[in-house]
Design an enzyme around this catalytic site. Structure first.
Site, PDB file in Angstrom:
ATOM      1  N   SER A   8      11.345 -18.031 -10.259  1.00 62.52           N
ATOM      2  CA  SER A   8      12.630 -16.983  -9.552  1.00 62.52           C
ATOM      3  C   SER A   8      11.326 -16.152  -7.850  1.00 62.52           C
ATOM      4  O   SER A   8      10.168 -16.364  -7.637  1.00 62.52           O
ATOM      5  CB  SER A   8      12.761 -15.652  -9.940  1.00 62.52           C
ATOM      6  OG  SER A   8      11.728 -15.179 -10.381  1.00 62.52           O
ATOM      7  N   ASP A  28       3.005 -10.101 -21.438  1.00 64.49           N
ATOM      8  CA  ASP A  28       2.178  -9.867 -20.337  1.00 64.49           C
ATOM      9  C   ASP A  28       1.891  -9.457 -19.183  1.00 64.49           C
ATOM     10  O   ASP A  28       2.073  -8.783 -18.366  1.00 64.49           O
ATOM     11  CB  ASP A  28       3.367 -11.159 -19.544  1.00 64.49           C
ATOM     12  CG  ASP A  28       2.613 -11.938 -18.203  1.00 64.49           C
ATOM     13  OD1 ASP A  28       1.119 -11.972 -18.209  1.00 64.49           O
ATOM     14  OD2 ASP A  28       3.287 -12.433 -17.158  1.00 64.49           O
TER      15      ASP A  28
END
Length: 757
Positions: free
Chosen positions: A24, A135
């Site tokens: 994105s 993450d």
């Protein structure tokens, strides 16, 4: 790539690009409906037509939309417009923690501890909603201009209650936990490991493991011990080093089990850097604790058959690398995990966008109920859940296609031994029920019968189980298993023990007691509900101390306010008077004074006075002095110059002056004529004459003096104002009384001079 000015969903106007990730692009945009700036994450067109990717993209929004915390970037909306899928998020002005570290080399201890507490607080809020980030890295943490940290990009976050092991669920390799590196199940403790690596980088300016390839780095996380931070920089607090070492243990169960526990130790170090109560457990080699399921038992039983499998038959490749420094991990397996992630998600260590589709995990098989025996060999309890499985502590992955002959023999011998032990236990159980044996310690109790004789009975005793740290359900289960039914649960507020878990027990662990002994078990009722004190208008440090003393965990957030003095508290979140549990975070909003907005000075050159005034006011500036000047180059009525140059950035409200042209300057002069005119004619000298004196210039002839008198000599003295020229000549005319021009009979001695007016 969307162009500036593009409108999404008839509401969001694209301004510019903030950053680009694997799936994105993030834009800065303006919400025209609410008149605020936002960040919009738009799924790239390459993936919009792929429903699999679209579902992963939506999963990101669903996992993070429910998270509201000062240290987490808020998600406002998820939309679709003409085939474009996008998420609307809070816009945080600042830089990433990675950029902050690169700019500073390494971070000072006080700031590193504060940053760590803020990150852990955001993770704590996410974990309470069963969301794992997976993450955590400096690139996914934003340091705002006010110094607040916000965790962003829950791109591969998953609901902890509905997901399981997945080879694609890995974060950036420099911060990846060992269990993620080997493709195993990850949970809240995986985030804590990655945060530990981030803390290491904050205080040392480097990551602990570097290698030529991602696989090499992943193997280091599994096998290698990292260099303790104090070996690199001795000025690091020993207590903070212990926190880092504990958070980055190879085995998840040896790390901090919750973000709350990590925050508690960070606060202790913050209050007293020399504290020495933090225990970083030493590394213990050996295989990881794994659930011992029916499938595992069946695999061992079928070991001999597996050895005879033909080579062309398919082999299960779901190998889990043992967590042991003595057994080399399967390098090809890890390489395959990383390669699969890279192929599917354009994996890169600095990539800001990584996603993973939720994968449902089969519900764990219900374990057999525990028996009351105090010793269980290699089986031990690791959970306080109502259904506690047995797990083995020495589990090691075995390839079904190659069973060690020694293991075969051990399994066979173990099977025989288990059968014998089972037979003995059945015999003992039946014998005990029949009264053949008297097991356990007994206590003889004497009672006097009606005949006066003494009746002696034996009361069986059982060891008191250890209940501290268990949930109330698990504690009740343990009590019933050993036959203790006379117990009572009481509640007590605690900020250290999670609500519903045992704090204390009236009988110490392993104490031999009768089954009818009354037992009091104290269970945490959670933190005490407190009413938030009103600190509005207080100095920020004073307010911080008040809220901290009250039992909360205050954090600061700064914003502009036209009414509240700079450095004073505007409000709190939750608001004053609200109920909040002790040790919960509370945000203090601190005034930065009136916002000093910046604007550009307009170019006024060539504008009329009226237009120039409008331009200044439109830019939220103030009109200053207006002057008027002659100019040989600027037409009359237009701006000649301005007090501050055009396009200069100034604060709104700044005063801007300008000057207007009066056109070409027109000077005026006074012409003066002095001297005499005279004649030698005796007749004229004896009569009356009229003398007229003139100044002649480019504009014409101007009368400057007139006199009527007699005589041969006439004195002249006159002047004329408002003349436009200073380069004329003088002339005169003399007329007799009867109108005859007698000028020729006269001579003159006249002087013409000019004065500038």
């Amino acid at each position: 790539m969307l162009k500036p000015g593009t409108i999404l969903d008839d509401r969001y106007e694209i301004i510019d690009v903030v950053g680009t990730g694997g799936m994105s692009t993030v834009y800065r945009a303006k919400d025209e409906r609410l008149r605020r700036y936002v960040a919009i994450k738009v799924l790239k067109s390459d993936y919009s037509s792929d429903q699999n990717f679209v579902s992963k993209f939506r999963a990101e929004a669903q996992s993070s939309a429910g998270l509201t915390h000062p240290n987490i970037v808020s998600v406002y909306d998820v939309c679709e417009d003409d085939g474009r899928y996008f998420i609307v998020m809070e816009l945080v002005e600042g830089i990433t923690l990675k950029e902050f570290i690169n700019l500073n080399g390494k971070i000072g201890m006080a700031q590193a501890i504060d940053f760590s507490i803020q990150i852990a607080s955001g993770l704590e809020a996410a974990h309470e909603h069963h969301v794992i980030h997976r993450d955590i890295k400096p690139q996914n943490i934003i340091v705002s201009k006010s110094g607040n940290l916000k965790v962003t990009d829950f791109g591969i976050a998953k609901a902890a209650t509905s997901t399981t092991m997945s080879t694609t669920g890995i974060g950036s390799v420099h911060y990846i936990s060992p269990e993620q590196a080997r493709g195993g199940y990850s949970d809240e403790r995986s985030d804590i490991y990655s945060l530990g690596i981030t803390m290491y980088e904050m205080v040392t300016g480097r990551v602990p493991f570097e290698g030529d390839t991602n696989v090499a780095i992943a193997l280091m996380h599994i096998q290698n011990d990292m260099i303790p931070p104090r070996q690199l920089y001795p000025d690091i607090y020993p207590s903070f080093e212990k926190i880092i070492m504990k958070a980055t243990q190879k085995k998840p169960e040896r790390r901090y089990l919750t973000a709350a526990a990590l925050i508690a130790d960070l606060n202790r170090v913050k209050d007293n850097p020399n504290i020495d109560i933090i225990v970083a457990p030493p590394t213990i080699t050996g295989a990881p604790t794994q659930q011992f399921t029916t499938e595992d038992m069946q695999r061992i039983k079928n070991g001999s058959a597996a050895r005879g499998r033909r080579e062309e038959e398919p082999v299960d490749d779901t190998l889990v690398v043992p967590e042991s420094s003595e057994v080399s991990p399967d390098r090809s397996r890890i390489e395959a995990i990383l390669r699969q992630a890279e192929d599917e998600y354009s994996y890169d260590d600095d990539d800001e966008e990584e996603y993973e589709a939720p994968v449902r995990r089969p519900e764990p098989r219900r374990a057999e109920p525990r028996r009351p025996e105090p010793k269980r060999g290699s089986l031990k309890r690791v959970s306080d859940d109502e259904d506690e499985p047995y797990i083995r502590d020495d589990y090691e992955d075995d390839d079904e296609s190659d069973v060690d002959p020694k293991l075969e023999k051990a399994v066979m011998i173990g099977g025989v031994a288990a059968a014998i032990i089972l037979a003995v236990l059945i015999f003992v159980f039946v014998g005990n029920m029949a009264g053949w044996f008297n097991f356990g310690k007994t206590n003889k109790t004497e009672a006097t019968t009606e005949e006066g004789s003494t009746d002696t009975t034996e009361v069986a005793k059982v060891p008191m189980p250890d209940l501290i740290g268990l949930s109330q359900k698990a504690a009740e289960k343990d009590l019933k298993e050993v036959g203790l039914n006379n117990y009572q649960f009481v509640q007590e507020n605690s900020i250290d023990v999670k609500e519903g878990y045992v704090i204390n027990q009236s009988v110490e662990e392993s104490t031999e007691i009768a089954k009818d002994t009354q037992i009091i078990i104290t269970v945490s009722a959670g933190a005490e509900e407190l009413q938030v004190t009103d600190v509005k208008g207080m100095d920020e440090d004073e307010a911080y101390a008040v809220l901290e003393k009250q039992g909360f965990k205050p954090t600061r957030s700064y914003k502009f306010d036209d009414e509240i003095e700079k450095g004073k508290v505007i409000s709190t979140d939750p608001a004053a008077g609200s109920s909040l549990k002790a040790a919960e975070p509370i945000v203090m909003y601190i005034s930065q004074g009136s916002e000093e907005k910046i604007t550009k000075v307009p170019n006024l050159a060539g504008q009329t006075e009226r237009t120039a005034r409008g331009s200044i006011e439109s830019a939220n500036l103030t009109v200053g002095d207006v002057t008027y000047e002659y100019s040989s180059t600027v037409p009359e009525g237009e701006v000649i110059n301005q007090s501050i140059a055009a396009n200069t950035e100034v604060k709104e409200g700044t005063t801007i002056g300008f000057s207007i042209s009066k056109g070409v300057e027109k000077k005026t002069y006074r012409g003066k004529v002095n001297g005499t005119i005279s004649t030698d004619d005796e007749d004229l000298s004896a009569t009356t004459v009229t003398a007229i004196i003139y100044i002649n210039d480019a504009e014409g002839v101007h009368e400057v003096y007139r006199t009527t008198e007699s005589g041969g000599t006439i004195d002249v003295g006159g002047s004329l104002d408002g003349m436009n020229h200073n380069d004329g000549t003088v002339s005169f005319v003399v007329m007799s009384v009867d109108g005859e021009d007698v000028t020729d009979y006269y001579s003159q001695s006249l002087t013409l001079t000019y004065e500038e007016q």
